[in-house]
Design a protein around this motif. Structure first.
Motif, PDB file in Angstrom:
ATOM      1  N   VAL A  32       4.970-106.867 -22.252  1.00 59.42           N
ATOM      2  CA  VAL A  32       4.833-106.986 -23.701  1.00 59.42           C
ATOM      3  C   VAL A  32       5.465-108.295 -24.142  1.00 59.42           C
ATOM      4  CG1 VAL A  32       5.508-105.990 -25.929  1.00 59.42           C
ATOM      5  CG2 VAL A  32       4.829-104.484 -24.050  1.00 59.42           C
ATOM      6  N   THR A  79       0.868-106.183 -25.956  1.00 57.61           N
ATOM      7  CA  THR A  79       0.713-106.120 -24.509  1.00 57.61           C
ATOM      8  C   THR A  79      -0.011-107.380 -24.042  1.00 57.61           C
ATOM      9  OG1 THR A  79      -1.291-104.783 -24.868  1.00 57.61           O
ATOM     10  CG2 THR A  79       0.745-103.618 -24.265  1.00 57.61           C
ATOM     11  N   CYS A 139      -1.024-112.999 -25.468  1.00 57.20           N
ATOM     12  CA  CYS A 139      -1.959-111.952 -25.060  1.00 57.20           C
ATOM     13  C   CYS A 139      -3.250-112.598 -24.596  1.00 57.20           C
ATOM     14  CB  CYS A 139      -2.243-111.020 -26.249  1.00 57.20           C
ATOM     15  SG  CYS A 139      -3.395-109.657 -25.929  1.00 57.20           S
TER      16      CYS A 139
END
Length: 342
Positions: free
Chosen positions: A14, A23, A296
């Protein structure tokens, strides 16, 4: 330095930016809008379920994807999930206007859905507010975590989006209607310009920070890192060119036939991947995440098997020696991702 890749059984890492926790992998939901082929409701639901079970907690969609179908399916698939346990993003800039007279035709922008609505490009304040209201209804939720301006690539579109459009989003963020704002584009330069002009939280960079395309390296990535703006990497497989161990001869790049020189470069990268015991898609999945500006990687998947494959690629340990070999061969920038760890 340890080998990159969190290990075959490790949970998703994360990363935090501007009060959000994302995430490292996100589900891109264009396929849930019937991108290129029909997807059943059952397969869409199974995709979301598999992503959730895998630990993915970032879900990205847009009105553009299937003329609202992706938003409706994603909203339905997440409806019973704890709302504070995931990050939901959508986009503004393409209003959907009903066009029942065309409902007997198929959409002409890549989605296998009836053309019962038409997309109207609108980055005005009123357009932004209306788009978010419509998206909330399709998603069946009372809030959206991240809203991106969607593809304001043309100069006149960018002029309005980078002033009136982003201003409206910042206003909504200040009111607490959304948590974070930014833009998603296929070019690195205007994203960097938006960061210079406005107080954005994240930008989605599609295809310009990948194992094959390094257009974001010199300006966008360091600027975002210095300003504390998160980069969400999309298009990490460059229209599928990097999604197989070897590219097909008729592979596409930026949705057009890939030039021979680019195919040759991709095969050279694949050669080095094989020499170091990994596949081209393994390296392509992990390359964007090696940069500290990236929070991400959003990847479009369809079906349980594709979710499982994505997780395998993410978790496969990649030797630092591969990154070094790619850099020595001039196939990736010298500085990335020599850090080697995430």
């Amino acid at each position: 330095m340890r080998e990159a890749g969190p290990g075959r059984d490790a949970p998703l890492a994360v990363r935090a930016v501007r009060g959000l926790r994302l995430t490292e992998l996100g589900l891109g939901a264009a396929q849930l809008g019937n991108l290129y082929r029909n997807t059943s409701d059952a397969e869409a639901e199974a995709t979301i379920d598999a992503a959730w079970e895998a630990g993915i907690r970032v879900f990205d969609t847009a009105p553009h994807y299937g003329l609202g179908l992706s938003e409706r399916r994603l909203g339905a698939g997440l409806r019973e999930r704890p709302r504070d346990h995931y990050v939901l993003s959508t986009k503004v800039g393409r209003l959907l206007e009903p066009s029942p007279e065309r409902a007997h035709l198929q959409d002409d922008e890549g989605f296998v859905v009836p053309a019962a609505a038409r997309r109207v490009r609108d980055y005005s304040r009123d357009g932004v507010l209306r788009s978010i209201e419509d998206s909330l209804a399709r998603l069946g939720t009372d809030r959206i975590d991240i809203v991106y301006l969607h593809d304001p690539d043309e100069p006149e579109m960018f002029a309005q989006a980078s002033s009136e459009g982003i201003g409206a989003l910042i206003e909504l963020r200040e009111q607490g209607v959304v948590r974070a704002v930014g833009a998603g584009m296929n070019a690195a330069e205007p994203l960097a310009e938006l960061i210079r002009r406005a107080d954005v939280d994240l930008v989605m960079c599609a295809g310009r920070h990948s194992l094959l395309d390094h257009a974001a390296t010199d300006e966008l990535l360091p600027l975002a890192h210095d300003r504390g703006v998160g980069i969400v990497a999309a298009g990490v497989y460059n229209s599928g060119l990097l999604s197989r161990p070897r590219p097909d001869a008729d592979a596409r790049y930026d949705y057009l036939p890939a030039p021979q020189e680019l195919l040759a470069r991709t095969n050279r990268i694949a050669d080095l991947c094989e020499e170091h015991g990994v596949t081209l898609p393994d390296a392509a999945t992990q390359f964007p995440l090696a940069n500290p500006a990236v929070v991400c990687a959003v990847v479009g998947v369809r079906g349980v098997d594709q979710v499982a494959s994505l997780l395998t690629r993410y978790r496969t340990p990649i030797p630092d020696a591969l990154w070094a070999a790619l850099a020595d061969a001039g196939l990736i920038p010298p500085s990335s991702p020599a850090k080697g760890s995430r």
